[in-house]
Enzyme design. Structure first.
Site, PDB file in Angstrom:
ATOM      1  N   ALA A  88      28.895  27.166  31.421  1.00 55.59           N
ATOM      2  CA  ALA A  88      29.078  26.090  32.380  1.00 55.59           C
ATOM      3  C   ALA A  88      27.829  25.532  33.152  1.00 55.59           C
ATOM      4  O   ALA A  88      27.952  24.492  33.376  1.00 55.59           O
ATOM      5  CB  ALA A  88      30.122  26.897  33.738  1.00 55.59           C
ATOM      6  N   HIS A 139      42.333  35.290  44.977  1.00 53.04           N
ATOM      7  CA  HIS A 139      41.943  36.490  45.088  1.00 53.04           C
ATOM      8  C   HIS A 139      41.383  37.039  46.205  1.00 53.04           C
ATOM      9  O   HIS A 139      40.734  38.072  46.367  1.00 53.04           O
ATOM     10  CB  HIS A 139      41.407  37.207  43.766  1.00 53.04           C
ATOM     11  CG  HIS A 139      42.157  36.783  42.420  1.00 53.04           C
ATOM     12  ND1 HIS A 139      41.634  36.703  41.238  1.00 53.04           N
ATOM     13  CD2 HIS A 139      43.503  36.371  42.457  1.00 53.04           C
ATOM     14  CE1 HIS A 139      42.609  36.602  40.399  1.00 53.04           C
ATOM     15  NE2 HIS A 139      43.797  36.357  41.002  1.00 53.04           N
TER      16      HIS A 139
HETATM   17  N1  APR Z   1      30.121  29.609  30.966  1.00 52.96           N
HETATM   18  C1  APR Z   1      31.487  29.447  30.832  1.00 52.96           C
HETATM   19  N2  APR Z   1      32.224  30.246  30.516  1.00 52.96           N
HETATM   20  C2  APR Z   1      31.896  31.635  30.622  1.00 52.96           C
HETATM   21  C3  APR Z   1      30.289  32.068  30.857  1.00 52.96           C
HETATM   22  C4  APR Z   1      29.462  31.012  31.183  1.00 52.96           C
HETATM   23  N3  APR Z   1      28.435  31.277  31.507  1.00 52.96           N
HETATM   24  N4  APR Z   1      30.167  33.486  30.722  1.00 52.96           N
HETATM   25  C5  APR Z   1      31.582  33.880  30.358  1.00 52.96           C
HETATM   26  N5  APR Z   1      32.598  32.852  30.408  1.00 52.96           N
HETATM   27  C6  APR Z   1      33.828  32.794  30.001  1.00 52.96           C
HETATM   28  C7  APR Z   1      34.455  34.037  29.184  1.00 52.96           C
HETATM   29  O1  APR Z   1      34.428  33.716  27.714  1.00 52.96           O
HETATM   30  C8  APR Z   1      35.740  34.243  29.551  1.00 52.96           C
HETATM   31  O2  APR Z   1      36.727  33.522  28.767  1.00 52.96           O
HETATM   32  O3  APR Z   1      34.477  33.366  31.145  1.00 52.96           O
HETATM   33  C9  APR Z   1      35.691  33.884  30.910  1.00 52.96           C
HETATM   34  C10 APR Z   1      35.861  35.035  32.088  1.00 52.96           C
HETATM   35  O4  APR Z   1      37.073  35.591  31.730  1.00 52.96           O
HETATM   36  P1  APR Z   1      37.287  37.048  32.708  1.00 52.96           P
HETATM   37  O5  APR Z   1      36.131  37.761  32.872  1.00 52.96           O
HETATM   38  O6  APR Z   1      38.713  37.426  32.281  1.00 52.96           O
HETATM   39  O7  APR Z   1      37.337  36.252  34.220  1.00 52.96           O
HETATM   40  P2  APR Z   1      38.505  35.687  35.063  1.00 52.96           P
HETATM   41  O8  APR Z   1      39.350  34.963  34.207  1.00 52.96           O
HETATM   42  O9  APR Z   1      38.098  35.105  36.151  1.00 52.96           O
HETATM   43  O10 APR Z   1      39.413  36.968  35.289  1.00 52.96           O
HETATM   44  C11 APR Z   1      40.714  36.695  36.211  1.00 52.96           C
HETATM   45  O11 APR Z   1      40.987  39.257  36.395  1.00 52.96           O
HETATM   46  O12 APR Z   1      40.232  41.600  36.757  1.00 52.96           O
HETATM   47  C12 APR Z   1      41.041  40.239  37.121  1.00 52.96           C
HETATM   48  O13 APR Z   1      40.904  39.783  39.692  1.00 52.96           O
HETATM   49  C13 APR Z   1      40.104  39.687  38.473  1.00 52.96           C
HETATM   50  O14 APR Z   1      39.790  37.375  39.207  1.00 52.96           O
HETATM   51  C14 APR Z   1      39.771  38.122  37.968  1.00 52.96           C
HETATM   52  C15 APR Z   1      40.852  37.992  37.095  1.00 52.96           C
END
Ligand code: APR
Ligand code: ZN
Length: 255
Positions: free
Chosen positions: A238, A122
């Site tokens: 994580a 991205h």
């Molecule tokens: N450790 C591990 N996992 C975590 C933690 C943590 N400390 N905190 C949150 N999470 C998990 C959440 O449970 C969730 O499933 O990380 C995940 C984050 O998901 P999203 O917020 O949807 O992020 P992502 O998957 O990167 O989104 C993909 O969506 O909006 C677009 O472009 C944006 O790149 C992004 C894409």
């Protein structure tokens, strides 16, 4: 840690010890412990902002000020530093077992933690381009301006200064996407860290890896809709789990 978590940590460490070509795929969850908000899950940004308005190319062109207001919350934190999860992954690359990191994040924390091969699906905040005259600006300059006001182009005064990130409605950088697909197809272990796996085409990469015969492992705080396709899952933070996996991996490798 519960013994289920310990057992899954051992299982993922063993998968790493047996792997010839592991790939790590990350999402906003890996940067949560660096203080950068996630998009979904508890307190996710999309509960407070409308992605159409602040993260789509149409919304940006209609009202760039709205994007920069959102950006202050999300990316001014690029001053954020990598957390133990980023360092753990960089260490696995140094150990020669992780060959690439594929990230959906735009915060450059993997590179700051020492990872060399980082595929940014991205894009990233490294540069900002004026959509009207093509002038380009380094992120450090924009971040300074952002502290006082919305950045405007110094050359043509346009307010359409757009960071080199992929907005909804824009294609992913084709070269990065095809290299990420290559990595997914050739790896024998695909580890997802901190992603809800709901945004495509990024979310199709674990399926691609599995179809090519790779094992799938995940470290995530909450369940995802793809959990049933994974061979090993640890539900946890994580920053806590990844260093434990590296510790276990090194015990297996070096005794
Ligand atoms: N450790 C591990 N996992 C975590 C933690 C943590 N400390 N905190 C949150 N999470 C998990 C959440 O449970 C969730 O499933 O990380 C995940 C984050 O998901 P999203 O917020 O949807 O992020 P992502 O998957 O990167 O989104 C993909 O969506 O909006 C677009 O472009 C944006 O790149 C992004 C894409
Ligand atoms: Zn300009």
């Amino acid at each position: 840690m519960t013994n289920i978590i310990e057992e899954q940590i051992k299982k993922i460490s063993r998968m790493l010890a047996d792997a010839k070509h592991a790939v790590v795929f990350t999402g906003s969850g890996i940067s949560a412990e660096s203080g950068i908000p996630t998009f979904r899950g508890t307190d996710g940004l999309w509960l407070r902002y409308n992605p159409e308005e602040v993260a789509s190319i149409y919304g940006f062109k209609r009202n760039p000020a709205k994007f920069w207001e959102f950006a202050k919350e999300l990316i001014v934190k690029t001053k954020a530093s990598p957390n133990p999860a980023h360092y753990a992954i960089a260490e696995l690359e140094k150990e020669g077992v992780v060959k690439a990191v594929i990230t959906q994040n735009i915060d450059m924390l993997h590179q700051n933690a020492g990872s060399k091969k980082v595929l940014e699906l991205h894009g990233s905040m490294s540069y900002v381009d004026c959509l009207d005259c093509g002038a380009e600006y380094e992120w450090e300059y924009i971040e300074r301006v952002l502290e006082e006001k919305q950045p405007l182009c110094e050359k043509c005064k346009s307010d359409l200064l757009k960071p080199r990130v992929v907005f909804f409605g824009e294609p992913l950088p084709p070269d990065v996407l095809s290299e990420a697909m290559e990595e997914a197809k050739r790896c024998d272990l695909f580890i997802v860290v901190g992603s809800s796996l709901v945004v495509y085409p990024a979310a199709s990469l674990p399926d691609m890896a599995k179809r090519s015969g790779a094992k799938l492992a995940m470290v995530n705080l909450e369940p995802t809709e793809k959990d049933h396709t994974f061979d090993a899952i640890v539900y946890g933070r994580a920053g806590e789990i990844m260093p434990r996996i590296v510790e276990e991996f090194k015990r297996l490798r070096y005794g």
